[in-house]
Write an enzyme that holds these catalytic residues in place. Sequence first.
Site, short mmCIF file in Angstrom:
data_model
loop_
_atom_site.label_atom_id
_atom_site.label_comp_id
_atom_site.label_asym_id
_atom_site.label_seq_id
_atom_site.Cartn_x
_atom_site.Cartn_y
_atom_site.Cartn_z
N ARG A 365 44.16 99.13 51.48
CA ARG A 365 44.85 98.07 52.22
C ARG A 365 46.17 97.71 51.55
NH1 ARG A 365 44.73 92.32 51.64
NH2 ARG A 365 45.37 91.26 53.55
N SER A 468 32.02 89.25 64.03
CA SER A 468 32.28 87.85 63.66
C SER A 468 32.47 87.78 62.15
CB SER A 468 31.10 86.96 64.09
OG SER A 468 31.33 85.61 63.72
N HIS A 520 16.20 94.13 69.96
CA HIS A 520 15.15 95.11 69.75
C HIS A 520 14.75 95.83 71.04
CE1 HIS A 520 12.46 97.16 67.21
NE2 HIS A 520 12.16 96.19 66.38
N ASP A 524 16.38 100.03 67.76
CA ASP A 524 15.28 99.96 66.82
C ASP A 524 15.80 99.84 65.40
OD1 ASP A 524 13.30 100.18 68.80
OD2 ASP A 524 13.53 102.37 68.85
#
Length: 547
Positions: A365, A468, A520, A524
């Site tokens: 970066r 998020s 779910h 999985d």
Amino acid sequence: MATVITMPRLSDTMTEGTVATWLKKVGDTIKEGDILAEIETDKATMEFESFNSGTLLHIGIQEGESAPVDSLLAIIGTAGEDISALLSGGTPAPTRGEAESSVAKVETAEAPVAEAKTEAPKAAAELPAGVKIITMPRLSDTMTDGTVATWLKKVGDVVKEGDILAEIETDKATMEFESFNAGTLLYIGINEGQTAPVDSILAIIGPAGTDVSGVVSGFTSGAAVAAPVAEKATEVAAPVANNVQESTNTSDRVFASPLAKKIAQDKGINLSQVKGSGENGRIVKSDVEGFTPQAAAPQTASAPATNTSVAAVKPFVPAGEKFSEEIKNSQMRKTIAKRLSESIFTAPHFYLTIEIAMDEAMKSRATINTIPDTKVSFNDMVVKACAMALKKHPQVNSQWTPDAMIINHHVNIGVAVAVEDGLVVPVLNFADQMSLTQIGASVKDLAGKAKTKKLTPSEMDGSTFTVSNLGMFGITEFTSIINQPNSAILSVGAIVEKPVVRNGQIVVGNTMKVTLACDHRTVDGATGAQFLQTLKQFVENPVTMLA
């Protein structure tokens, strides 16, 4: 025999349409196959052809107006034919099938007329010349009702096409609503601060002095009209208009654009002290940026000295002090509550956490940001890594439906952005095809629009995965609620400097924890774990994202 043409369903998700352009006018001869109008759907603007021949006797939805599917669009029949029974009684049920042509043929004198389904005035045929009814618009795909935040026009004002009528708060943002018609604002149906369903009567525009009391009383929207209306059809509209004007034109209200309000809040400026240069004294961005606060008046007297050696002091409670207050829920807050509750209670969530070494990412970066006019954040690198990992693990890029699991082969990543009223999720479309610098520029642009309430509905639709990040607040680890219909959301924590073991030696390293919340029903545990392993490889070795 007249033919009633209703608003057609031109796409599988279409619930209402907007007439963009009429290519025929009342009195024109229509042939089967002629293009009647261009109709804007939720996906495209499409030509709508006639399946009937005759004369265009009536237009039910004017250019620029929207109406639900099956609303009265037009009537075709024989020149001079009496269609008053159709107009006063409503729209008959279709006989050729709603999905095919949305056309119904009825006998004007003999056939019984079904109850009207459209949310339009019963007395549509009796609308005074030049009068336009403005209804609460649907400004987002999930919007069911809206709140009028601010009226920028008052009853009696002259309205030009393109003028901003009001600021409307939807479930996603506060948006300016402009007029597609010119005339005088004759009536306001929803006052400031009031909420009403989509298609409720919002306002009426027409020639100055027009009596619209009959239009108001005859309006048959499913929602009650919020502003006072005449109790009797014989009463004139003037008293109604006066009542509305008194309730909306209060002396203590400050009229400012959403961007001006945001800038004022960031700078701590009291908008009541700013003089607006916009329309009707409205405060705009330049007014706030050029505002110089007045110096505070000096104190003229000081409090008398008191004896501070008091053994015990009772807490001072000012008169009228409140220990709690009630704040009305905004449309955004209501939608957040509804959608997240639906998600957590319908989708079986499970969570997977992994720790990522960030030393190489930090070096990469720093190198990338030495390029002029380039600014890439760690979150941009995470978004890029997610996009590439989703291509390798498409089941995480899926959504659940009762009949089938949908695997998305396009990668549209939503980036959660905190705003004053809650949370919005602008979307990066085809993020896997974007470079790091493109992702950085796009996220910066969308986040800026989100904070100034300038995001459009299209910029918040269509995500297949969400990221998020609370790392900037020092949060090292957290879990999120899935943004349905996505099957997963990644929660990104802060980068932490700490002792780590490498090659059998304890050294100082930088790590970051990320947590994947999975549905779910579609993902999985092993699938989610493999996705995180791929994500970890990309972030720990950023050069691999350039391959």
